[in-house]
Design a protein around this motif. Sequence first.
Motif, PDB file in Angstrom:
ATOM      1  N   ASP A 152     -35.779  28.510 -26.345  1.00  0.00           N
ATOM      2  CA  ASP A 152     -36.087  27.315 -25.559  1.00  0.00           C
ATOM      3  C   ASP A 152     -34.767  26.689 -25.152  1.00  0.00           C
ATOM      4  O   ASP A 152     -33.737  26.865 -25.811  1.00  0.00           O
ATOM      5  CB  ASP A 152     -36.909  26.324 -26.399  1.00  0.00           C
ATOM      6  CG  ASP A 152     -37.806  25.444 -25.547  1.00  0.00           C
ATOM      7  OD1 ASP A 152     -37.595  25.393 -24.318  1.00  0.00           O
ATOM      8  OD2 ASP A 152     -38.711  24.798 -26.108  1.00  0.00           O
ATOM      9  N   LEU A 153     -34.779  25.969 -24.056  1.00  0.00           N
ATOM     10  CA  LEU A 153     -33.553  25.317 -23.597  1.00  0.00           C
ATOM     11  C   LEU A 153     -33.900  24.057 -22.817  1.00  0.00           C
ATOM     12  O   LEU A 153     -35.025  23.874 -22.357  1.00  0.00           O
ATOM     13  CB  LEU A 153     -32.703  26.269 -22.755  1.00  0.00           C
ATOM     14  CG  LEU A 153     -33.334  26.924 -21.514  1.00  0.00           C
ATOM     15  CD1 LEU A 153     -33.315  25.999 -20.321  1.00  0.00           C
ATOM     16  CD2 LEU A 153     -32.584  28.214 -21.189  1.00  0.00           C
ATOM     17  N   ALA A 154     -32.905  23.192 -22.703  1.00  0.00           N
ATOM     18  CA  ALA A 154     -33.072  21.946 -21.960  1.00  0.00           C
ATOM     19  C   ALA A 154     -31.727  21.532 -21.395  1.00  0.00           C
ATOM     20  O   ALA A 154     -30.688  21.693 -22.048  1.00  0.00           O
ATOM     21  CB  ALA A 154     -33.614  20.853 -22.874  1.00  0.00           C
ATOM     22  N   PRO A 155     -31.695  21.010 -20.159  1.00  0.00           N
ATOM     23  CA  PRO A 155     -30.429  20.600 -19.561  1.00  0.00           C
ATOM     24  C   PRO A 155     -29.924  19.283 -20.122  1.00  0.00           C
ATOM     25  O   PRO A 155     -30.696  18.407 -20.488  1.00  0.00           O
ATOM     26  CB  PRO A 155     -30.794  20.455 -18.077  1.00  0.00           C
ATOM     27  CG  PRO A 155     -32.230  20.042 -18.098  1.00  0.00           C
ATOM     28  CD  PRO A 155     -32.837  20.770 -19.264  1.00  0.00           C
ATOM     29  N   LEU A 156     -28.601  19.174 -20.189  1.00  0.00           N
ATOM     30  CA  LEU A 156     -27.926  17.942 -20.594  1.00  0.00           C
ATOM     31  C   LEU A 156     -26.896  17.598 -19.534  1.00  0.00           C
ATOM     32  O   LEU A 156     -26.544  18.435 -18.695  1.00  0.00           O
ATOM     33  CB  LEU A 156     -27.192  18.141 -21.927  1.00  0.00           C
ATOM     34  CG  LEU A 156     -27.994  18.548 -23.151  1.00  0.00           C
ATOM     35  CD1 LEU A 156     -27.046  18.666 -24.342  1.00  0.00           C
ATOM     36  CD2 LEU A 156     -29.080  17.547 -23.433  1.00  0.00           C
ATOM     37  N   PRO A 157     -26.357  16.384 -19.557  1.00  0.00           N
ATOM     38  CA  PRO A 157     -25.190  16.122 -18.729  1.00  0.00           C
ATOM     39  C   PRO A 157     -24.052  17.056 -19.162  1.00  0.00           C
ATOM     40  O   PRO A 157     -23.709  17.100 -20.343  1.00  0.00           O
ATOM     41  CB  PRO A 157     -24.850  14.657 -19.038  1.00  0.00           C
ATOM     42  CG  PRO A 157     -26.097  14.079 -19.615  1.00  0.00           C
ATOM     43  CD  PRO A 157     -26.758  15.211 -20.345  1.00  0.00           C
ATOM     44  N   HIS A 158     -23.544  17.845 -18.243  1.00  0.00           N
ATOM     45  CA  HIS A 158     -22.403  18.719 -18.509  1.00  0.00           C
ATOM     46  C   HIS A 158     -22.726  19.864 -19.468  1.00  0.00           C
ATOM     47  O   HIS A 158     -21.836  20.375 -20.132  1.00  0.00           O
ATOM     48  CB  HIS A 158     -21.207  17.924 -19.057  1.00  0.00           C
ATOM     49  CG  HIS A 158     -20.925  16.678 -18.294  1.00  0.00           C
ATOM     50  ND1 HIS A 158     -20.402  16.692 -17.023  1.00  0.00           N
ATOM     51  CD2 HIS A 158     -21.140  15.373 -18.604  1.00  0.00           C
ATOM     52  CE1 HIS A 158     -20.288  15.451 -16.593  1.00  0.00           C
ATOM     53  NE2 HIS A 158     -20.722  14.639 -17.529  1.00  0.00           N
TER      54      HIS A 158
END
Length: 614
Positions: free
Chosen positions: A38-44
């Motif tokens: 699983d993955l999720a975007p973050l700032p940078h």
Amino acid sequence: MKHVFTISLLATGLAAGLSAVSAANAGTIPAALAKARDLAPLPHGWLVLDKNALRLVDAAGRERASLPVRGRQLDVRTDSAGNTLALVIDANAERAVPVRADARAGTLAALPALPAAGYGIEAACLYRDAQQLTHAFLVGKDGQAEQWLLDGDAPARVRRLALPPHVKACRADDAAGTLYAAEEGLGLWAYRADAEGAPARQPVALAPPFGKLADGAHALAVVPGGVAAADGKGGLHAWRRTGAAWRAVPVNAKGVENVAVDADGRLLAHVGKGWKAVPLALTAAAPEAPLPVVLPRTQTEPVARAGDAADDPAIWLHPRDPAASRVLGTNKKQGLLVYDLQGRQTQLLEAGRLNNVDVRQDVSFGAERFDLALATQRDENSMVLFTIAADGTVAEAARLPTELEEIYGACVFRPAGGGLDAFVNDKDGRYLHYRIGRAAGKFTAQVVRRFRTASQPEGCVADEASGQLFVGEEKRGLWVTDADATREPRLTMVLPVGGVLKADVEGVGIYRAAGDGAGRGYVVVSSQGNDSYVVLDAAPPYKVRGAFRIGVNVTAGIDGASETDGLEVTSANLGGPFARGMLVVQDGYKRMPDGPQNFKLVAWDDIARALGLD
């Protein structure tokens, strides 16, 4: 040591708030993410959950930090400042663990796990409500579920709820206030995410023979304008949301094991040996402007009956010590409750199924003077009259029969010549205007006027400064007529249902400061259909000044208010936060923790600030 969970996350979640996330992730998915479960975007950067760890990687896929955990069900919320809260299930401990992530600093910090649920956690997800408070949903394999508030010094359980068995994943659409649950073998469900208000559930898509979602839903993601889910055969599906309906939209991918979204809200699918972007023709609708939120300063103890019991409050003002004033509240399964301003119950009068109650003080009957409360008794179709002593002690004084068949709402009025007038209504729309008198030491009642609304009324309030009677008709709106028994009762519409006022129209109260006269003041109306309260001028042209909701007071541990039946308001200086007066509302759903209904006390000063009132 305090467990500080306050994050102040202001984004609306991955579906609608990802504009705050850096565009550094746009268009590329680093190869290092290929094996991520699983993955999720973050700032940078990205948060990546694989077999043995939660990892923080930068936009190029370089690992910056990691937390060892055999985890599953990653979900995140990020604010405009780049602060991120993640939630992951520790599969060994069967606990949900919040994690702070800072991609710029390259740090991950696990917060204390949420308290043990007492069952194995199959799915977990985050939710940001309209008040910008962060919640976690925990779901067990057998359908047991809990909602926790993460803001404050420690997590607090908001409520227990029942979800389908075998939920493989959950996600919340913050902007729509919707919790999605992916049920293995059957389908995708949409629930009301807000704890306040009536629970609601709708099917988005189901497995054959009810729909086309093969083997139900196994993974899901909230995308701008809708939701996407992978079925049990690896097929990918998406739906556009329009209000409370979902319509399937084309999406092309097979062999899908999991889904997520990137920083631009693009749908990502895990297929074979990696993640790829999947084209999807969906756009997010413009969000509605949220209503301002005011917080309750205190709440009463719950009533002693479960279910739909508490109904309508009234306020009695102590003649010498305002802080010793009382709140009266009906329990329509038991009788009349009396509370002090700290919410502690001081009396219970088991008078039967009382519905509405109203108070008038210093009522004159010749040389006699009384403080009186009048309530409707639904079993007897009668009016019950109570006296209130100078110390706030309430006692039943009389039961006065009426001509009504299903008595419901009531309010009272002091005519200029003395005595007390009572307006009581029936579910069929009839209003009877009674004159309460005294004869031979007993209270009497006589009908002096009749009128009706076209459909079911309930709440009403008489404004003695102007001589007006405001009448709420549940499905149609707020009316006004003359309270004087000698005048023709012609109803004039003040505020129809359909705009800021949402059916049902329930409680009505008058806020009028001492010395304001008939030309100023406000009417407060319970807009039950959207769990809000509308404030309008008490004089023509009855300008609407705004509407607000009553939210969660995290510091005091008090839940918000919803599905309000009755309310009352006063401008009297009751001391402390209530120096400019107080609004009391019935709360249809007691949370934090779950329990019987109660009443919430709100400072008028807070309402005035929220709406910019004088």
